[in-house]
Write a protein that holds these residues in place. Structure first.
Motif, PDB file in Angstrom:
ATOM      1  N   PRO A   1      36.383 -14.390  13.525  1.00  0.00           N
ATOM      2  CA  PRO A   1      37.425 -14.971  12.667  1.00  0.00           C
ATOM      3  C   PRO A   1      36.803 -15.813  11.554  1.00  0.00           C
ATOM      4  O   PRO A   1      35.665 -16.252  11.649  1.00  0.00           O
ATOM      5  N   VAL A   2      37.536 -15.996  10.502  1.00  0.00           N
ATOM      6  CA  VAL A   2      37.187 -16.821   9.342  1.00  0.00           C
ATOM      7  C   VAL A   2      36.055 -16.207   8.526  1.00  0.00           C
ATOM      8  O   VAL A   2      36.243 -15.827   7.385  1.00  0.00           O
ATOM      9  N   LEU A   3      34.867 -16.097   9.092  1.00  0.00           N
ATOM     10  CA  LEU A   3      33.707 -15.537   8.383  1.00  0.00           C
ATOM     11  C   LEU A   3      33.177 -14.376   9.212  1.00  0.00           C
ATOM     12  O   LEU A   3      32.594 -14.585  10.276  1.00  0.00           O
ATOM     13  N   ASP A   4      33.398 -13.138   8.742  1.00  0.00           N
ATOM     14  CA  ASP A   4      32.948 -11.994   9.540  1.00  0.00           C
ATOM     15  C   ASP A   4      31.426 -11.850   9.472  1.00  0.00           C
ATOM     16  O   ASP A   4      30.749 -12.478   8.665  1.00  0.00           O
ATOM     17  N   GLY A   5      30.900 -11.028  10.354  1.00  0.00           N
ATOM     18  CA  GLY A   5      29.457 -10.839  10.446  1.00  0.00           C
ATOM     19  C   GLY A   5      28.832 -10.224   9.213  1.00  0.00           C
ATOM     20  O   GLY A   5      27.655 -10.462   8.925  1.00  0.00           O
ATOM     21  N   PHE A   6      29.589  -9.438   8.474  1.00  0.00           N
ATOM     22  CA  PHE A   6      29.059  -8.829   7.248  1.00  0.00           C
ATOM     23  C   PHE A   6      28.744  -9.920   6.220  1.00  0.00           C
ATOM     24  O   PHE A   6      27.660  -9.948   5.644  1.00  0.00           O
ATOM     25  N   GLU A   7      29.699 -10.832   6.010  1.00  0.00           N
ATOM     26  CA  GLU A   7      29.501 -11.915   5.053  1.00  0.00           C
ATOM     27  C   GLU A   7      28.454 -12.906   5.553  1.00  0.00           C
ATOM     28  O   GLU A   7      27.636 -13.397   4.773  1.00  0.00           O
ATOM     29  N   ALA A   8      28.467 -13.198   6.839  1.00  0.00           N
ATOM     30  CA  ALA A   8      27.465 -14.107   7.395  1.00  0.00           C
ATOM     31  C   ALA A   8      26.058 -13.544   7.183  1.00  0.00           C
ATOM     32  O   ALA A   8      25.135 -14.275   6.812  1.00  0.00           O
ATOM     33  N   THR A   9      25.907 -12.247   7.375  1.00  0.00           N
ATOM     34  CA  THR A   9      24.600 -11.608   7.152  1.00  0.00           C
ATOM     35  C   THR A   9      24.208 -11.684   5.685  1.00  0.00           C
ATOM     36  O   THR A   9      23.052 -11.992   5.355  1.00  0.00           O
ATOM     37  N   ARG A  10      25.153 -11.408   4.792  1.00  0.00           N
ATOM     38  CA  ARG A  10      24.844 -11.509   3.353  1.00  0.00           C
ATOM     39  C   ARG A  10      24.361 -12.914   3.000  1.00  0.00           C
ATOM     40  O   ARG A  10      23.417 -13.079   2.224  1.00  0.00           O
ATOM     41  N   ARG A  11      24.975 -13.920   3.594  1.00  0.00           N
ATOM     42  CA  ARG A  11      24.571 -15.301   3.310  1.00  0.00           C
ATOM     43  C   ARG A  11      23.180 -15.609   3.871  1.00  0.00           C
ATOM     44  O   ARG A  11      22.389 -16.296   3.232  1.00  0.00           O
ATOM     45  N   ILE A  12      22.901 -15.106   5.055  1.00  0.00           N
ATOM     46  CA  ILE A  12      21.558 -15.292   5.635  1.00  0.00           C
ATOM     47  C   ILE A  12      20.507 -14.646   4.742  1.00  0.00           C
ATOM     48  O   ILE A  12      19.463 -15.237   4.465  1.00  0.00           O
ATOM     49  N   LYS A  13      20.785 -13.445   4.281  1.00  0.00           N
ATOM     50  CA  LYS A  13      19.818 -12.708   3.461  1.00  0.00           C
ATOM     51  C   LYS A  13      19.707 -13.266   2.041  1.00  0.00           C
ATOM     52  O   LYS A  13      18.701 -13.072   1.381  1.00  0.00           O
ATOM     53  N   ALA A  14      20.711 -13.995   1.582  1.00  0.00           N
ATOM     54  CA  ALA A  14      20.679 -14.580   0.239  1.00  0.00           C
ATOM     55  C   ALA A  14      19.914 -15.904   0.202  1.00  0.00           C
ATOM     56  O   ALA A  14      19.536 -16.362  -0.873  1.00  0.00           O
ATOM     57  N   ASP A  15      19.666 -16.494   1.354  1.00  0.00           N
ATOM     58  CA  ASP A  15      18.987 -17.787   1.423  1.00  0.00           C
ATOM     59  C   ASP A  15      17.479 -17.568   1.563  1.00  0.00           C
ATOM     60  O   ASP A  15      17.028 -16.924   2.513  1.00  0.00           O
ATOM     61  N   PRO A  16      16.674 -18.082   0.644  1.00  0.00           N
ATOM     62  CA  PRO A  16      15.216 -17.896   0.712  1.00  0.00           C
ATOM     63  C   PRO A  16      14.602 -18.400   2.023  1.00  0.00           C
ATOM     64  O   PRO A  16      13.562 -17.895   2.442  1.00  0.00           O
ATOM     65  N   LEU A  17      15.245 -19.350   2.680  1.00  0.00           N
ATOM     66  CA  LEU A  17      14.707 -19.881   3.935  1.00  0.00           C
ATOM     67  C   LEU A  17      14.938 -18.946   5.123  1.00  0.00           C
ATOM     68  O   LEU A  17      14.230 -19.033   6.126  1.00  0.00           O
ATOM     69  N   THR A  18      15.920 -18.058   5.010  1.00  0.00           N
ATOM     70  CA  THR A  18      16.248 -17.184   6.145  1.00  0.00           C
ATOM     71  C   THR A  18      16.242 -15.692   5.804  1.00  0.00           C
ATOM     72  O   THR A  18      16.493 -14.875   6.687  1.00  0.00           O
ATOM     73  N   GLU A  19      15.953 -15.346   4.564  1.00  0.00           N
ATOM     74  CA  GLU A  19      16.029 -13.934   4.166  1.00  0.00           C
ATOM     75  C   GLU A  19      15.098 -13.031   4.968  1.00  0.00           C
ATOM     76  O   GLU A  19      15.361 -11.838   5.114  1.00  0.00           O
ATOM     77  N   HIS A  20      14.030 -13.586   5.523  1.00  0.00           N
ATOM     78  CA  HIS A  20      13.058 -12.808   6.290  1.00  0.00           C
ATOM     79  C   HIS A  20      13.474 -12.586   7.749  1.00  0.00           C
ATOM     80  O   HIS A  20      12.885 -11.776   8.445  1.00  0.00           O
ATOM     81  N   VAL A  21      14.485 -13.305   8.208  1.00  0.00           N
ATOM     82  CA  VAL A  21      14.907 -13.234   9.610  1.00  0.00           C
ATOM     83  C   VAL A  21      15.649 -11.918   9.859  1.00  0.00           C
ATOM     84  O   VAL A  21      16.626 -11.618   9.174  1.00  0.00           O
ATOM     85  N   PRO A  22      15.181 -11.130  10.838  1.00  0.00           N
ATOM     86  CA  PRO A  22      15.893  -9.883  11.136  1.00  0.00           C
ATOM     87  C   PRO A  22      17.275 -10.166  11.727  1.00  0.00           C
ATOM     88  O   PRO A  22      17.430 -11.051  12.573  1.00  0.00           O
ATOM     89  N   VAL A  23      18.254  -9.404  11.263  1.00  0.00           N
ATOM     90  CA  VAL A  23      19.620  -9.524  11.770  1.00  0.00           C
ATOM     91  C   VAL A  23      19.979  -8.198  12.438  1.00  0.00           C
ATOM     92  O   VAL A  23      19.885  -7.132  11.825  1.00  0.00           O
ATOM     93  N   VAL A  24      20.375  -8.287  13.706  1.00  0.00           N
ATOM     94  CA  VAL A  24      20.791  -7.109  14.463  1.00  0.00           C
ATOM     95  C   VAL A  24      22.295  -7.205  14.674  1.00  0.00           C
ATOM     96  O   VAL A  24      22.780  -8.153  15.302  1.00  0.00           O
ATOM     97  N   ALA A  25      23.023  -6.266  14.115  1.00  0.00           N
ATOM     98  CA  ALA A  25      24.480  -6.225  14.271  1.00  0.00           C
ATOM     99  C   ALA A  25      24.831  -5.788  15.686  1.00  0.00           C
ATOM    100  O   ALA A  25      24.195  -4.889  16.241  1.00  0.00           O
ATOM    101  N   VAL A  26      25.846  -6.430  16.255  1.00  0.00           N
ATOM    102  CA  VAL A  26      26.359  -6.074  17.568  1.00  0.00           C
ATOM    103  C   VAL A  26      27.865  -5.906  17.416  1.00  0.00           C
ATOM    104  O   VAL A  26      28.548  -6.815  16.958  1.00  0.00           O
ATOM    105  N   SER A  27      28.370  -4.729  17.773  1.00  0.00           N
ATOM    106  CA  SER A  27      29.791  -4.466  17.549  1.00  0.00           C
ATOM    107  C   SER A  27      30.360  -3.517  18.594  1.00  0.00           C
ATOM    108  O   SER A  27      29.663  -2.620  19.069  1.00  0.00           O
ATOM    109  N   GLY A  28      31.619  -3.727  18.910  1.00  0.00           N
ATOM    110  CA  GLY A  28      32.335  -2.822  19.795  1.00  0.00           C
ATOM    111  C   GLY A  28      32.810  -1.579  19.067  1.00  0.00           C
ATOM    112  O   GLY A  28      33.262  -0.623  19.674  1.00  0.00           O
ATOM    113  N   CYS A  29      32.694  -1.573  17.761  1.00  0.00           N
ATOM    114  CA  CYS A  29      33.104  -0.430  16.943  1.00  0.00           C
ATOM    115  C   CYS A  29      31.859   0.258  16.403  1.00  0.00           C
ATOM    116  O   CYS A  29      31.181  -0.275  15.528  1.00  0.00           O
ATOM    117  N   ALA A  30      31.565   1.421  16.930  1.00  0.00           N
ATOM    118  CA  ALA A  30      30.353   2.133  16.526  1.00  0.00           C
ATOM    119  C   ALA A  30      30.643   3.256  15.533  1.00  0.00           C
ATOM    120  O   ALA A  30      29.873   4.199  15.411  1.00  0.00           O
TER     121      ALA A  30
END
Length: 76
Positions: free
Chosen positions: A12-41
């Motif tokens: 809710p509020v901030l979905d994982g797609f937007e949260a990932t975009r924000r992580i990748k847009a930040d120079p401090l966290t852009e290198h951190v791998p993000v693994v999506a986990v979803s019930g919808c494949a």
């Protein structure tokens, strides 16, 4: 910064797609791998996850062997 993020895509509020975009847009966290986990494949969801910056995608329910292999791959 974390070593890895397991990102639920359906939140809710901030979905994982937007949260990932924000992580990748930040120079401090852009290198951190993000693994999506979803019930919808569905292919569209997987494509959106990768387009948002996720390095991998795991469908729920998780297969523990696959889960551990993906985590190990991204932390190695």
């Amino acid at each position: 910064a974390p070593d890895l993020v397991l990102m639920d895509l359906d939140m809710p509020v901030l979905d994982g797609f937007e949260a990932t975009r924000r992580i990748k847009a930040d120079p401090l966290t852009e290198h951190v791998p993000v693994v999506a986990v979803s019930g919808c494949a569905l292919p569209a969801g997987r494509e959106l996850a990768f387009a948002s910056g996720c390095e991998d995608f795991l469908a729920k329910p998780l297969d523990i062997a696959t889960f551990m292999a993906v985590i190990h791959e991204h932390l190695a």
